[in-house]
Motif scaffolding. Structure first.
Motif, PDB file in Angstrom:
ATOM      1  N   THR A  34       0.864  -1.181   0.000  1.00 35.88           N
ATOM      2  CA  THR A  34       0.000   0.000   0.000  1.00 35.88           C
ATOM      3  C   THR A  34       0.898   1.228   0.000  1.00 35.88           C
ATOM      4  O   THR A  34       1.824   1.333   0.807  1.00 35.88           O
ATOM      5  CB  THR A  34      -0.919  -0.001   1.237  1.00 35.88           C
ATOM      6  OG1 THR A  34      -1.714  -1.190   1.201  1.00 35.88           O
ATOM      7  CG2 THR A  34      -1.826   1.208   1.238  1.00 35.88           C
ATOM      8  N   GLU A  35       0.614   2.143  -0.927  1.00 38.76           N
ATOM      9  CA  GLU A  35       1.499   3.285  -1.136  1.00 38.76           C
ATOM     10  C   GLU A  35       0.670   4.497  -1.556  1.00 38.76           C
ATOM     11  O   GLU A  35      -0.394   4.356  -2.156  1.00 38.76           O
ATOM     12  CB  GLU A  35       2.490   2.901  -2.238  1.00 38.76           C
ATOM     13  CG  GLU A  35       3.570   3.888  -2.504  1.00 38.76           C
ATOM     14  CD  GLU A  35       4.572   3.377  -3.524  1.00 38.76           C
ATOM     15  OE1 GLU A  35       5.188   4.219  -4.189  1.00 38.76           O
ATOM     16  OE2 GLU A  35       4.733   2.155  -3.687  1.00 38.76           O
ATOM     17  N   THR A  36       1.161   5.675  -1.247  1.00 33.27           N
ATOM     18  CA  THR A  36       0.545   6.904  -1.743  1.00 33.27           C
ATOM     19  C   THR A  36       1.020   7.123  -3.172  1.00 33.27           C
ATOM     20  O   THR A  36       2.224   7.130  -3.438  1.00 33.27           O
ATOM     21  CB  THR A  36       0.931   8.106  -0.861  1.00 33.27           C
ATOM     22  OG1 THR A  36       0.493   7.840   0.471  1.00 33.27           O
ATOM     23  CG2 THR A  36       0.287   9.377  -1.360  1.00 33.27           C
ATOM     24  N   THR A  51       3.409   5.543  -9.128  1.00 36.53           N
ATOM     25  CA  THR A  51       4.112   5.485  -7.846  1.00 36.53           C
ATOM     26  C   THR A  51       5.313   6.423  -7.883  1.00 36.53           C
ATOM     27  O   THR A  51       5.645   6.995  -8.919  1.00 36.53           O
ATOM     28  CB  THR A  51       4.592   4.056  -7.539  1.00 36.53           C
ATOM     29  OG1 THR A  51       5.516   3.654  -8.540  1.00 36.53           O
ATOM     30  CG2 THR A  51       3.435   3.086  -7.486  1.00 36.53           C
ATOM     31  N   CYS A  62     -11.750   5.023  -7.664  1.00 40.97           N
ATOM     32  CA  CYS A  62     -11.497   6.244  -6.904  1.00 40.97           C
ATOM     33  C   CYS A  62     -12.463   7.357  -7.318  1.00 40.97           C
ATOM     34  O   CYS A  62     -13.129   7.273  -8.340  1.00 40.97           O
ATOM     35  CB  CYS A  62     -10.059   6.710  -7.097  1.00 40.97           C
ATOM     36  SG  CYS A  62      -9.726   7.398  -8.718  1.00 40.97           S
ATOM     37  N   ASN A  69      -3.288  13.015  -4.801  1.00 36.80           N
ATOM     38  CA  ASN A  69      -2.566  11.876  -4.241  1.00 36.80           C
ATOM     39  C   ASN A  69      -3.571  10.996  -3.523  1.00 36.80           C
ATOM     40  O   ASN A  69      -4.375  11.485  -2.733  1.00 36.80           O
ATOM     41  CB  ASN A  69      -1.479  12.333  -3.271  1.00 36.80           C
ATOM     42  CG  ASN A  69      -0.323  12.993  -3.979  1.00 36.80           C
ATOM     43  OD1 ASN A  69       0.037  12.626  -5.083  1.00 36.80           O
ATOM     44  ND2 ASN A  69       0.261  13.994  -3.346  1.00 36.80           N
ATOM     45  N   THR A  71      -4.221   6.727  -1.886  1.00 38.57           N
ATOM     46  CA  THR A  71      -3.573   5.518  -1.394  1.00 38.57           C
ATOM     47  C   THR A  71      -4.062   4.341  -2.237  1.00 38.57           C
ATOM     48  O   THR A  71      -5.263   4.164  -2.413  1.00 38.57           O
ATOM     49  CB  THR A  71      -3.914   5.281   0.087  1.00 38.57           C
ATOM     50  OG1 THR A  71      -3.506   6.427   0.825  1.00 38.57           O
ATOM     51  CG2 THR A  71      -3.195   4.062   0.612  1.00 38.57           C
ATOM     52  N   THR A  73      -3.281   0.028  -3.332  1.00 37.74           N
ATOM     53  CA  THR A  73      -2.649  -1.240  -3.002  1.00 37.74           C
ATOM     54  C   THR A  73      -2.435  -2.025  -4.296  1.00 37.74           C
ATOM     55  O   THR A  73      -3.331  -2.122  -5.124  1.00 37.74           O
ATOM     56  CB  THR A  73      -3.540  -2.046  -2.035  1.00 37.74           C
ATOM     57  OG1 THR A  73      -3.750  -1.261  -0.863  1.00 37.74           O
ATOM     58  CG2 THR A  73      -2.894  -3.357  -1.651  1.00 37.74           C
TER      59      THR A  73
END
Length: 85
Positions: A34-36, A51, A62, A69, A71, A73
């Motif tokens: 999981t990343e911003t 990324t 979304c 920005n 989040t 996964t």
């Protein structure tokens, strides 16, 4: 008796070799990260994001706008395979 034991041993050896070298089944188990990420494209409630290292993630559900920005996964193993290509 020895011939049967030899045949069973050969089959077991072949299965072990196939499982570890030819078909590494542990790659089927996802390694989720999981990343911003930065949204670069939005269409019909699905986002495409990038990324920090430039990997593109597609079809993220979304409600964001381009430039936001969010989040997300994703499977890191897929990312690693794409970098190797």
């Amino acid at each position: 008796m020895n011939e049967k034991l030899l045949a069973v041993g050969a089959i077991v050896a072949a299965v072990v070799v196939m499982a570890t070298i030819v078909f590494p089944f542990w790659n089927l188990i996802p390694s989720m990260v999981t990343e911003t990420v930065h949204v670069v494209y939005v269409e019909a409630g699905k986002c495409t994001a990038e990324t920090n290292d430039g990997y593109i993630i597609r079809d993220i559900p979304c409600n964001a706008k381009i430039g936001d920005n969010i989040t997300a996964t994703y499977d890191a193993k897929v990312k690693d395979r794409e970098h190797k290509i």
